[in-house]
Design an enzyme around this catalytic site. Structure first.
Site, PDB file in Angstrom:
ATOM      1  N   CYS A   1       7.277   8.660  -0.646  1.00 24.59           N
ATOM      2  CA  CYS A   1       6.414   7.599  -1.180  1.00 24.59           C
ATOM      3  C   CYS A   1       6.753   7.251  -2.624  1.00 24.59           C
ATOM      4  CB  CYS A   1       4.952   7.989  -1.032  1.00 24.59           C
ATOM      5  SG  CYS A   1       4.491   8.133   0.707  1.00 24.59           S
TER       6      CYS A   1
ATOM      7  N   CYS B   1      -8.599   6.435   1.868  1.00 30.61           N
ATOM      8  CA  CYS B   1      -7.172   6.344   2.219  1.00 30.61           C
ATOM      9  C   CYS B   1      -6.555   5.061   1.692  1.00 30.61           C
ATOM     10  CB  CYS B   1      -7.001   6.342   3.737  1.00 30.61           C
ATOM     11  SG  CYS B   1      -7.782   7.732   4.567  1.00 30.61           S
ATOM     12  N   SER B   2      -5.274   5.129   1.348  1.00 24.49           N
ATOM     13  CA  SER B   2      -4.542   3.908   1.016  1.00 24.49           C
ATOM     14  C   SER B   2      -4.288   3.123   2.301  1.00 24.49           C
ATOM     15  CB  SER B   2      -3.221   4.254   0.335  1.00 24.49           C
ATOM     16  OG  SER B   2      -2.461   5.111   1.167  1.00 24.49           O
TER      17      SER B   2
ATOM     18  N   LYS C   1      -4.851   1.930  -2.941  1.00 26.70           N
ATOM     19  CA  LYS C   1      -6.121   1.822  -2.206  1.00 26.70           C
ATOM     20  C   LYS C   1      -6.438   0.378  -1.818  1.00 26.70           C
ATOM     21  CE  LYS C   1      -8.673   2.513  -0.276  1.00 26.70           C
ATOM     22  NZ  LYS C   1      -9.599   2.555   0.789  1.00 26.70           N
TER      23      LYS C   1
ATOM     24  N   HIS D   1       0.116  -0.106   0.186  1.00 30.77           N
ATOM     25  CA  HIS D   1       1.113   0.953  -0.043  1.00 30.77           C
ATOM     26  C   HIS D   1       2.285   0.817   0.938  1.00 30.77           C
ATOM     27  CE1 HIS D   1       2.901   4.710  -0.999  1.00 30.77           C
ATOM     28  NE2 HIS D   1       2.115   5.544  -0.345  1.00 30.77           N
TER      29      HIS D   1
HETATM   30  C1  ACO Z   1       2.223  10.610  -0.807  1.00 33.31           C
HETATM   31  C2  ACO Z   1       1.709   9.423  -0.013  1.00 33.31           C
HETATM   32  O1  ACO Z   1       1.721   8.334  -0.539  1.00 33.31           O
HETATM   33  S1  ACO Z   1       1.101   9.661   1.536  1.00 33.31           S
HETATM   34  C3  ACO Z   1       0.327   8.144   2.015  1.00 33.31           C
HETATM   35  C4  ACO Z   1       1.031   7.434   3.101  1.00 33.31           C
HETATM   36  N1  ACO Z   1       0.156   6.421   3.669  1.00 33.31           N
HETATM   37  C5  ACO Z   1      -0.795   6.721   4.589  1.00 33.31           C
HETATM   38  O2  ACO Z   1      -0.927   7.853   5.004  1.00 33.31           O
HETATM   39  C6  ACO Z   1      -1.668   5.592   5.077  1.00 33.31           C
HETATM   40  C7  ACO Z   1      -3.105   6.057   5.223  1.00 33.31           C
HETATM   41  N2  ACO Z   1      -3.945   5.048   5.862  1.00 33.31           N
HETATM   42  C8  ACO Z   1      -4.043   4.918   7.219  1.00 33.31           C
HETATM   43  O3  ACO Z   1      -3.351   5.605   7.956  1.00 33.31           O
HETATM   44  C9  ACO Z   1      -5.009   3.882   7.784  1.00 33.31           C
HETATM   45  O4  ACO Z   1      -5.324   2.912   6.798  1.00 33.31           O
HETATM   46  C10 ACO Z   1      -6.335   4.542   8.287  1.00 33.31           C
HETATM   47  C11 ACO Z   1      -6.028   5.617   9.328  1.00 33.31           C
HETATM   48  C12 ACO Z   1      -7.104   5.143   7.141  1.00 33.31           C
HETATM   49  C13 ACO Z   1      -7.222   3.438   8.918  1.00 33.31           C
HETATM   50  O5  ACO Z   1      -6.513   2.880   9.959  1.00 33.31           O
HETATM   51  P1  ACO Z   1      -7.278   2.379  11.295  1.00 33.31           P
HETATM   52  O6  ACO Z   1      -8.408   3.300  11.616  1.00 33.31           O
HETATM   53  O7  ACO Z   1      -6.221   2.136  12.312  1.00 33.31           O
HETATM   54  O8  ACO Z   1      -7.921   1.027  10.808  1.00 33.31           O
HETATM   55  P2  ACO Z   1      -7.590  -0.433  11.360  1.00 33.31           P
HETATM   56  O9  ACO Z   1      -6.231  -0.849  10.914  1.00 33.31           O
HETATM   57  O10 ACO Z   1      -7.926  -0.483  12.818  1.00 33.31           O
HETATM   58  O11 ACO Z   1      -8.636  -1.332  10.576  1.00 33.31           O
HETATM   59  C14 ACO Z   1     -10.043  -1.292  10.848  1.00 33.31           C
HETATM   60  C15 ACO Z   1     -10.776  -1.877   9.666  1.00 33.31           C
HETATM   61  O12 ACO Z   1     -10.679  -0.984   8.550  1.00 33.31           O
HETATM   62  C16 ACO Z   1     -10.047  -1.627   7.442  1.00 33.31           C
HETATM   63  N3  ACO Z   1      -9.140  -0.631   6.866  1.00 33.31           N
HETATM   64  C17 ACO Z   1      -8.029  -0.098   7.430  1.00 33.31           C
HETATM   65  N4  ACO Z   1      -7.495   0.823   6.624  1.00 33.31           N
HETATM   66  C18 ACO Z   1      -8.284   0.883   5.543  1.00 33.31           C
HETATM   67  C19 ACO Z   1      -8.240   1.648   4.363  1.00 33.31           C
HETATM   68  N5  ACO Z   1      -7.268   2.549   4.162  1.00 33.31           N
HETATM   69  N6  ACO Z   1      -9.207   1.466   3.448  1.00 33.31           N
HETATM   70  C20 ACO Z   1     -10.187   0.566   3.644  1.00 33.31           C
HETATM   71  N7  ACO Z   1     -10.290  -0.199   4.753  1.00 33.31           N
HETATM   72  C21 ACO Z   1      -9.338  -0.040   5.688  1.00 33.31           C
HETATM   73  C22 ACO Z   1      -9.309  -2.814   8.027  1.00 33.31           C
HETATM   74  O13 ACO Z   1      -9.162  -3.844   7.080  1.00 33.31           O
HETATM   75  C23 ACO Z   1     -10.214  -3.201   9.172  1.00 33.31           C
HETATM   76  O14 ACO Z   1     -11.296  -3.934   8.640  1.00 33.31           O
HETATM   77  P3  ACO Z   1     -12.056  -5.070   9.511  1.00 33.31           P
HETATM   78  O15 ACO Z   1     -12.642  -4.364  10.705  1.00 33.31           O
HETATM   79  O16 ACO Z   1     -13.089  -5.608   8.566  1.00 33.31           O
HETATM   80  O17 ACO Z   1     -10.985  -6.041   9.888  1.00 33.31           O
END
Ligand code: ACO
Length: 389
Positions: free
Chosen positions: A84, A211-212, A331, A335
């Site tokens: 990342c 979560c991001s 956030k 990302h």
């Molecule tokens: C060292 C590093 O940098 S490690 C980091 C690497 N990156 C990651 O791990 C990514 C982490 N984030 C994720 O995996 C995903 O965002 C999750 C699992 C948190 C959420 O994903 P899902 O549950 O599939 O959510 P989905 O895409 O179906 O969206 C559902 C709703 O939540 C919202 N949403 C999705 N992700 C997020 C989030 N992270 N924060 C806030 N809202 C979110 C969407 O906009 C959507 O809103 P709506 O219903 O109003 O349209």
């Protein structure tokens, strides 16, 4: 020889269905060269930050940057990857090329396209940036890893859920003013603090708002030596850099300390000859809210276990004594892995020349700090930026 940012470009971050890795790279590269007023023929070197790890079928992507202009043909071009922190790895490689005198002008691009990948595969791809013998089966992808870190933090220092929700709310609020951000909604503290259908628990004590985002996007910048920067329309100097790589297995280190982050900050601040308290703002790696909290401690803003003070007492709010993530951070801004570090440099450079979007601009921004992290505090990159003088 110092390296300076003399132009940049940034695509919107989000779910960009009509784009490809190639089109994103071309847009960002073309935009940055135009912004810098540099012709493609004058570029000495190209560095592309692209994590990929299964998100796109196309590997070997450095040459895609050449699609931006025929004059880029035969330029040295290399793709770099450091999880990342891939974007900052690309920026720092460009900085070294200029510092060594090997290049006068370097084009740095960062890109990722994640949203075409189905849900469970996203987590699996991201986990390739962990130590697979230890973390290969972690439920929830990287959220699972940081969920365990949050759990361990709560056990050692007490429940920090309030502070995590305040960090999430701050970064979502900051993202509203950023036209490049994926989510521009002030969701508020109460929404972030409470479990709900729209904000379920994802891993351990981490809810969705901790979560991001999963994102597509690209960012690019043009680095130049001091002679070139002197005649540029605008220029921001990279005054100090620090890179510290830690052991990959979490079992070999104190995972609540982010020691590599501390070392990277110390190195960059020492090179720049400044203290943390001199900074006007920081863009830090809030891949999860617990990461931003621990980074407050690792960068030296608070003693260990007391990171919550920095958010609860308002220090890291946009009008606080050290605004953190005025762009909305990972956030709210998003990302797209390989683009994130480059984006952090672009957002900071905008602030320092007074070109940040209205509402995002930090008044009298003079000195910026950037922390970009790969894995759970494995690849740690810090940059200190100031307006070119
Ligand atoms: C060292 C590093 O940098 S490690 C980091 C690497 N990156 C990651 O791990 C990514 C982490 N984030 C994720 O995996 C995903 O965002 C999750 C699992 C948190 C959420 O994903 P899902 O549950 O599939 O959510 P989905 O895409 O179906 O969206 C559902 C709703 O939540 C919202 N949403 C999705 N992700 C997020 C989030 N992270 N924060 C806030 N809202 C979110 C969407 O906009 C959507 O809103 P709506 O219903 O109003 O349209």
């Amino acid at each position: 020889m110092s390296a300076n940012i003399v132009g940049w470009a940034h695509t919107p971050f989000g779910k960009l269905d009509t784009e490809t890795v190639e089109s994103l790279v071309v847009k960002a590269a073309t935009g940055a060269l135009a912004d810098a007023g540099v012709s493609a023929g004058d570029v000495d070197e190209i560095v592309l930050g692209h994590f990929n790890a299964g998100f796109s079928p196309q590997d070997f992507t450095a040459a895609l940057v050449l699609q931006a202009a025929p004059e880029l043909r035969f330029k040295p071009a290399t793709r770099v990857e450091n999880a990342c922190a891939t974007g900052s790895a690309a920026v720092h490689q460009g900085v070294r090329a200029i510092a060594s005198g090997a290049a006068r002008i370097v084009l740095v691009v960062g890109v990722e396209q994640m949203t075409r990948t189905p849900g469970p595969e996203i987590g699996r791809n991201l986990l390739r940036a962990s130590y697979l013998p230890e973390d290969g089966e972690t439920a929830g992808g990287f959220a699972g890893i940081f969920g365990k870190i949050a759990q361990a933090y709560f056990q050692k220092y007490g429940d920090a859920s309030d502070a995590l929700a305040m960090i999430a709310a701050k970064n979502h609020r900051n993202g509203v003013a950023n036209p490049y951000a994926q989510m521009r909604k002030d969701v508020g503290y109460d929404f972030c603090r409470s479990e709900s259908e729209k904000n379920p628990f994802v891993a351990g004590p981490l809810k969705r708002t901790d979560c991001s985002l999963v994102s597509d996007g690209a960012a690019a910048l043009v680095l130049a030596d001091a002679d070139t920067a002197r005649s540029a329309r605008k220029a921001v100097s990279i005054r100090g850099t620090g890179h510290a790589q830690d052991f990959l297995p979490m079992s070999r280190r104190d995972i609540l300390a982010f020691e590599g982050c501390t070392v990277a900050w110390q190195r960059a601040l020492a090179k720049a000859g400044v203290a943390l308290s001199d900074l006007s703002f920081v863009e830090t790696h809030d891949c999860f809210t617990i990461a931003e909290l621990i980074e407050y401690e690792a960068m030296g803003l608070t003693p260990k276990g007391q990171g919550a003070r920095a958010i609860k007492e308002g220090w890291t709010q946009k009008d606080g004594r050290l605004p953190v993530n005025p762009s909305g951070g990972l956030k709210a801004k998003g990302h797209p892995i390989g683009a994130t570090g480059v984006s952090m440099h672009v957002m900071s450079a905008m602030q320092l020349v007074g070109e940040a979007p209205e509402g995002m601009q930090i008044r009298d921004a003079r000195l910026a700090g950037i922390f970009n992290m790969g894995g759970a505090a494995v690849a740690n990159y810090v940059s200190i930026l100031e307006p070119f003088r």
